[in-house]
Scaffold this motif. Structure first.
Motif, PDB file in Angstrom:
ATOM      1  N   LEU A   1     -30.473 107.000-137.897  1.00 30.75           N
ATOM      2  CA  LEU A   1     -29.521 105.929-137.600  1.00 30.75           C
ATOM      3  C   LEU A   1     -28.323 105.903-138.541  1.00 30.75           C
ATOM      4  O   LEU A   1     -27.314 105.269-138.231  1.00 30.75           O
ATOM      5  N   SER A   2     -28.419 106.577-139.663  1.00 29.79           N
ATOM      6  CA  SER A   2     -27.403 106.475-140.710  1.00 29.79           C
ATOM      7  C   SER A   2     -26.441 107.652-140.693  1.00 29.79           C
ATOM      8  O   SER A   2     -26.791 108.757-140.287  1.00 29.79           O
ATOM      9  N   ASP A   3     -25.224 107.391-141.168  1.00 30.72           N
ATOM     10  CA  ASP A   3     -24.239 108.458-141.340  1.00 30.72           C
ATOM     11  C   ASP A   3     -24.557 109.295-142.566  1.00 30.72           C
ATOM     12  O   ASP A   3     -24.312 110.495-142.590  1.00 30.72           O
ATOM     13  N   GLN A   4     -25.086 108.650-143.603  1.00 32.14           N
ATOM     14  CA  GLN A   4     -25.368 109.345-144.863  1.00 32.14           C
ATOM     15  C   GLN A   4     -26.469 108.598-145.602  1.00 32.14           C
ATOM     16  O   GLN A   4     -26.487 107.363-145.634  1.00 32.14           O
ATOM     17  N   VAL A   5     -27.391 109.357-146.206  1.00 30.24           N
ATOM     18  CA  VAL A   5     -28.471 108.787-147.009  1.00 30.24           C
ATOM     19  C   VAL A   5     -28.565 109.580-148.301  1.00 30.24           C
ATOM     20  O   VAL A   5     -28.551 110.808-148.282  1.00 30.24           O
ATOM     21  N   SER A   6     -28.639 108.868-149.426  1.00 31.39           N
ATOM     22  CA  SER A   6     -28.834 109.555-150.705  1.00 31.39           C
ATOM     23  C   SER A   6     -29.721 108.692-151.596  1.00 31.39           C
ATOM     24  O   SER A   6     -29.802 107.484-151.429  1.00 31.39           O
ATOM     25  N   VAL A   7     -30.383 109.361-152.531  1.00 31.93           N
ATOM     26  CA  VAL A   7     -31.285 108.688-153.460  1.00 31.93           C
ATOM     27  C   VAL A   7     -30.847 109.032-154.872  1.00 31.93           C
ATOM     28  O   VAL A   7     -30.645 110.200-155.204  1.00 31.93           O
ATOM     29  N   VAL A   8     -30.681 107.998-155.699  1.00 33.52           N
ATOM     30  CA  VAL A   8     -30.315 108.181-157.097  1.00 33.52           C
ATOM     31  C   VAL A   8     -31.443 107.585-157.938  1.00 33.52           C
ATOM     32  O   VAL A   8     -31.668 106.378-157.914  1.00 33.52           O
TER      33      VAL A   8
ATOM     34  N   GLY B   1     -40.580 105.669-140.509  1.00 27.03           N
ATOM     35  CA  GLY B   1     -39.495 104.915-141.133  1.00 27.03           C
ATOM     36  C   GLY B   1     -38.413 105.763-141.758  1.00 27.03           C
ATOM     37  O   GLY B   1     -37.220 105.550-141.520  1.00 27.03           O
ATOM     38  N   TRP B   2     -38.783 106.735-142.578  1.00 29.31           N
ATOM     39  CA  TRP B   2     -37.789 107.573-143.260  1.00 29.31           C
ATOM     40  C   TRP B   2     -37.009 108.399-142.245  1.00 29.31           C
ATOM     41  O   TRP B   2     -35.815 108.618-142.394  1.00 29.31           O
ATOM     42  N   HIS B   3     -37.684 108.835-141.162  1.00 29.54           N
ATOM     43  CA  HIS B   3     -36.996 109.568-140.091  1.00 29.54           C
ATOM     44  C   HIS B   3     -35.989 108.654-139.387  1.00 29.54           C
ATOM     45  O   HIS B   3     -34.865 109.074-139.093  1.00 29.54           O
ATOM     46  N   LEU B   4     -36.378 107.422-139.126  1.00 29.29           N
ATOM     47  CA  LEU B   4     -35.466 106.465-138.484  1.00 29.29           C
ATOM     48  C   LEU B   4     -34.234 106.212-139.343  1.00 29.29           C
ATOM     49  O   LEU B   4     -33.112 106.175-138.835  1.00 29.29           O
ATOM     50  N   ILE B   5     -34.453 106.021-140.629  1.00 23.62           N
ATOM     51  CA  ILE B   5     -33.334 105.761-141.540  1.00 23.62           C
ATOM     52  C   ILE B   5     -32.329 106.896-141.480  1.00 23.62           C
ATOM     53  O   ILE B   5     -31.116 106.669-141.356  1.00 23.62           O
ATOM     54  N   HIS B   6     -32.803 108.136-141.513  1.00 26.93           N
ATOM     55  CA  HIS B   6     -31.899 109.293-141.462  1.00 26.93           C
ATOM     56  C   HIS B   6     -31.227 109.432-140.099  1.00 26.93           C
ATOM     57  O   HIS B   6     -30.054 109.827-140.024  1.00 26.93           O
TER      58      HIS B   6
END
Length: 144
Positions: A123-130, A116-121
């Motif tokens: 498919l996405s242009d940018q991922v960040s966690v706050v 899942g976390w690999h898929l999110i990265h």
């Protein structure tokens, strides 16, 4: 004087610029989050179609993965926010866990997840966690 129809269901662009939904954090809420995202995309596509057909499915997959992770790894409620950006969709998933997601090895033979976390990265242009004292926000920018 021109008369306006009271029954005009045309969506104004400002009506579909964002959507927010809160969930209790139960397993069936993963489907609920996906349905909220699908309704948002349907409304968005009526005024601004996606630049590629796969963007629709990519956004739904990312929302589903984020909601599933919130249910599995964070106790309690989560909130989904969707917002139209200049060239895409900004998805924010807030959950009660302060632990940042980390990639796990994907081992299909064991059936234990990890993709899942690999898929999110991917498919996405940018991922960040706050992270904060009340949990974390995962920000994901996807093309539309």
């Amino acid at each position: 004087m021109a008369a306006e129809s009271r029954w005009d269901r045309t969506l104004a662009s400002e009506e579909i610029t964002s959507r927010t939904a809160s969930f209790a954090g139960e397993l069936h809420n993963v489907t609920g989050a996906r349905l909220v995202a699908e309704e948002f995309l349907y409304d968005l596509a009526r005024v601004s179609p996606p630049s590629a057909p796969e963007h629709w499915d990519d956004i739904l997959l990312v929302v589903t993965e984020l909601a599933a992770n919130a249910v599995q790894y964070a106790p309690g409620p989560f909130q989904l926010r969707l917002r139209r950006t200049f060239d895409g969709v900004h998805v924010v998933m807030h959950d009660t866990s302060t632990t940042e997601p980390a990639p796990r090895p994907f081992q299909p033979s064991s059936g234990g997840g990890g993709i899942g976390w690999h898929l999110i990265h991917t498919l996405s242009d940018q991922v960040s966690v706050v992270s904060g004292e009340q949990g974390k926000d995962i920000h994901v920018f996807l093309p539309w």
